[in-house]
Design an enzyme around this catalytic site. Structure first.
Site, PDB file in Angstrom:
ATOM      1  CE1 TYR A 143      10.599  95.187 -63.508  1.00  0.00           C
ATOM      2  CE2 TYR A 143      10.763  93.069 -62.420  1.00  0.00           C
ATOM      3  CZ  TYR A 143      11.116  94.400 -62.500  1.00  0.00           C
ATOM      4  OH  TYR A 143      11.983  94.944 -61.589  1.00  0.00           O
TER       5      TYR A 143
ATOM      6  CB  SER B 128      14.534  92.015 -61.465  1.00  0.00           C
ATOM      7  OG  SER B 128      13.481  91.337 -60.825  1.00  0.00           O
TER       8      SER B 128
HETATM    9  P1  NAP Z   1      10.134 103.245 -58.778  1.00  0.00           P
HETATM   10  O1  NAP Z   1      10.109 103.732 -57.387  1.00  0.00           O
HETATM   11  O2  NAP Z   1       8.881 103.020 -59.515  1.00  0.00           O
HETATM   12  O3  NAP Z   1      11.079 104.238 -59.615  1.00  0.00           O
HETATM   13  C1  NAP Z   1      11.278 104.026 -60.981  1.00  0.00           C
HETATM   14  C2  NAP Z   1      12.187 105.114 -61.515  1.00  0.00           C
HETATM   15  O4  NAP Z   1      12.371 104.858 -62.925  1.00  0.00           O
HETATM   16  C3  NAP Z   1      11.594 106.488 -61.356  1.00  0.00           C
HETATM   17  O5  NAP Z   1      12.590 107.405 -60.985  1.00  0.00           O
HETATM   18  C4  NAP Z   1      11.076 106.797 -62.762  1.00  0.00           C
HETATM   19  O6  NAP Z   1      11.170 108.205 -63.009  1.00  0.00           O
HETATM   20  C5  NAP Z   1      12.105 106.064 -63.610  1.00  0.00           C
HETATM   21  N1  NAP Z   1      11.615 105.829 -64.965  1.00  0.00           N
HETATM   22  C6  NAP Z   1      10.587 105.056 -65.371  1.00  0.00           C
HETATM   23  N2  NAP Z   1      10.444 105.155 -66.703  1.00  0.00           N
HETATM   24  C7  NAP Z   1      11.413 106.009 -67.136  1.00  0.00           C
HETATM   25  C8  NAP Z   1      11.777 106.523 -68.403  1.00  0.00           C
HETATM   26  N3  NAP Z   1      11.105 106.195 -69.522  1.00  0.00           N
HETATM   27  N4  NAP Z   1      12.843 107.361 -68.492  1.00  0.00           N
HETATM   28  C9  NAP Z   1      13.518 107.719 -67.370  1.00  0.00           C
HETATM   29  N5  NAP Z   1      13.215 107.286 -66.145  1.00  0.00           N
HETATM   30  C10 NAP Z   1      12.162 106.443 -66.042  1.00  0.00           C
HETATM   31  O7  NAP Z   1      10.929 101.871 -58.893  1.00  0.00           O
HETATM   32  P2  NAP Z   1      12.214 101.290 -58.131  1.00  0.00           P
HETATM   33  O8  NAP Z   1      11.735 100.196 -57.268  1.00  0.00           O
HETATM   34  O9  NAP Z   1      13.041 102.382 -57.570  1.00  0.00           O
HETATM   35  O10 NAP Z   1      12.934 100.608 -59.370  1.00  0.00           O
HETATM   36  C11 NAP Z   1      14.205 101.006 -59.848  1.00  0.00           C
HETATM   37  C12 NAP Z   1      14.818  99.840 -60.615  1.00  0.00           C
HETATM   38  O11 NAP Z   1      14.967  98.716 -59.736  1.00  0.00           O
HETATM   39  C13 NAP Z   1      13.949  99.350 -61.783  1.00  0.00           C
HETATM   40  O12 NAP Z   1      14.780  99.003 -62.868  1.00  0.00           O
HETATM   41  C14 NAP Z   1      13.289  98.104 -61.210  1.00  0.00           C
HETATM   42  O13 NAP Z   1      12.913  97.210 -62.211  1.00  0.00           O
HETATM   43  C15 NAP Z   1      14.403  97.576 -60.328  1.00  0.00           C
HETATM   44  N6  NAP Z   1      13.952  96.638 -59.282  1.00  0.00           N
HETATM   45  C16 NAP Z   1      13.096  97.051 -58.308  1.00  0.00           C
HETATM   46  C17 NAP Z   1      12.689  96.129 -57.349  1.00  0.00           C
HETATM   47  C18 NAP Z   1      11.744  96.497 -56.232  1.00  0.00           C
HETATM   48  O14 NAP Z   1      11.342  95.587 -55.475  1.00  0.00           O
HETATM   49  N7  NAP Z   1      11.388  97.763 -56.058  1.00  0.00           N
HETATM   50  C19 NAP Z   1      13.178  94.810 -57.373  1.00  0.00           C
HETATM   51  C20 NAP Z   1      14.057  94.442 -58.372  1.00  0.00           C
HETATM   52  C21 NAP Z   1      14.447  95.369 -59.321  1.00  0.00           C
HETATM   53  P3  NAP Z   1      10.121 109.055 -63.876  1.00  0.00           P
HETATM   54  O15 NAP Z   1       8.790 108.384 -63.766  1.00  0.00           O
HETATM   55  O16 NAP Z   1      10.223 110.379 -63.221  1.00  0.00           O
HETATM   56  O17 NAP Z   1      10.684 109.062 -65.270  1.00  0.00           O
END
Ligand code: NAP
Length: 252
Positions: free
Chosen positions: A154, A141
């Site tokens: 974070y 990120s």
């Molecule tokens: P999201 O829609 O909230 O999805 C998060 C995913 O992580 C879900 O599938 C959740 O599944 C899984 N997760 C959370 N805790 C977990 C655990 N203990 N074990 C296994 N799975 C787990 O978020 P997203 O935006 O897709 O984020 C995905 C990645 O991209 C993250 O690493 C986030 O930090 C990164 N990111 C996102 C953004 C953004 O703007 N969205 C920007 C930069 C980086 P379950 O709850 O079913 O376990």
């Protein structure tokens, strides 16, 4: 540019929604076998059945080493190998300033965001070594290098993920295992909904149209899994840059 993942097996953590779901669907579309790992079994089962027989859902909490070791073993058992690991699972909740933060919740973010990535590396690297190579994509990120109020858990954990990418690449490059990070920019997922509702820091005030779709991040992950992405090895590729968007084929 065509991405060919035929014959490859990819394990994607956090594949129950958002970026992980998009990556699983897109990588399967490029021919890969995909293993979807997350805690929400109903969601991963549904997505895997929509993808078809080249997809497998595995219940996995990345904070528990045994769960991710099991996911790696299931990938090898079902598809014979593991070529790509996408360490995508991550959390931003609960958003809170340090002085008001809950120590247990802060601890849990470290368990998922940092130890979850370490667990993935620890479980996958020996398998990839035995196979003669592989690719690991860690989702980073902009927060890895920018301080944002309310996001100490974070920012600190994503900075640690960037260092894990550097260390793992250094240790693995001689075994033909590439380790690379993706900093996707802001992506229209549940995580951004949570950020918006917090009202904390400038990211929460972005317009929804400022975010890229999760499919862009999924395409970038698929591209990073190919040899074309070697110049980015051992560090984070920022999908905010035109150079990266062009390389992935998102803009011409
Ligand atoms: P999201 O829609 O909230 O999805 C998060 C995913 O992580 C879900 O599938 C959740 O599944 C899984 N997760 C959370 N805790 C977990 C655990 N203990 N074990 C296994 N799975 C787990 O978020 P997203 O935006 O897709 O984020 C995905 C990645 O991209 C993250 O690493 C986030 O930090 C990164 N990111 C996102 C953004 C953004 O703007 N969205 C920007 C930069 C980086 P379950 O709850 O079913 O376990």
């Amino acid at each position: 540019m065509t991405i060919d993942l035929n014959g490859k097996t990819a394990l994607i953590t956090g594949a129950s929604r958002g970026i992980g779901e998009a990556a699983a669907r897109i990588m399967a579309g490029y021919g890969a076998n995909v293993v979807l790992a997350a805690r929400s079994q109903g969601d991963t089962n549904r997505i895997a059945s929509e993808i078809g027989e080249r997809a497998l859902a595995v219940t996995c909490d990345v904070a528990r080493y045994g769960d991710i070791e099991n996911a790696v073993n299931q990938a090898v058992k079902s598809f014979g190998r593991l070529d790509i690991l996408v360490n995508n699972a991550g959390v931003i909740d609960p958003i809170a300033r340090i002085a008001e933060s809950d120590p247990e919740a802060w601890d849990q973010a470290v368990d998922i965001n940092v130890k979850g990535v370490y667990h993935g590396l620890r479980a996958a690297i020996p398998v990839m070594k035995r196979q003669g190579g592989g690719v690991i994509v860690n989702i980073s990120s902009g927060a890895a290098s920018n301080a944002l109020e309310g996001w100490s858990h974070y920012c600190a954990t994503k900075a640690a993920v960037l260092m894990l990418t550097r260390c793992a690449h250094l240790e693995c490059v001689a075994d033909k295992i590439r380790v690379v990070g993706l900093s996707p920019g802001t992506v229209a997922t549940d995580m951004q909904r949570s950020i918006k509702s917090s009202g904390v820091n400038p990211v929460s005030r972005l317009d929804w149209s400022d975010h890229i779709p999760p499919e862009w991040a999924g395409e970038a992950i698929a591209w990073l899994s190919t040899d074309a992405a070697r110049p980015y090895d051992g560090g984070d590729m920022s999908l905010r840059t035109e150079e990266a968007r062009r390389a992935v084929g998102l803009i011409s």
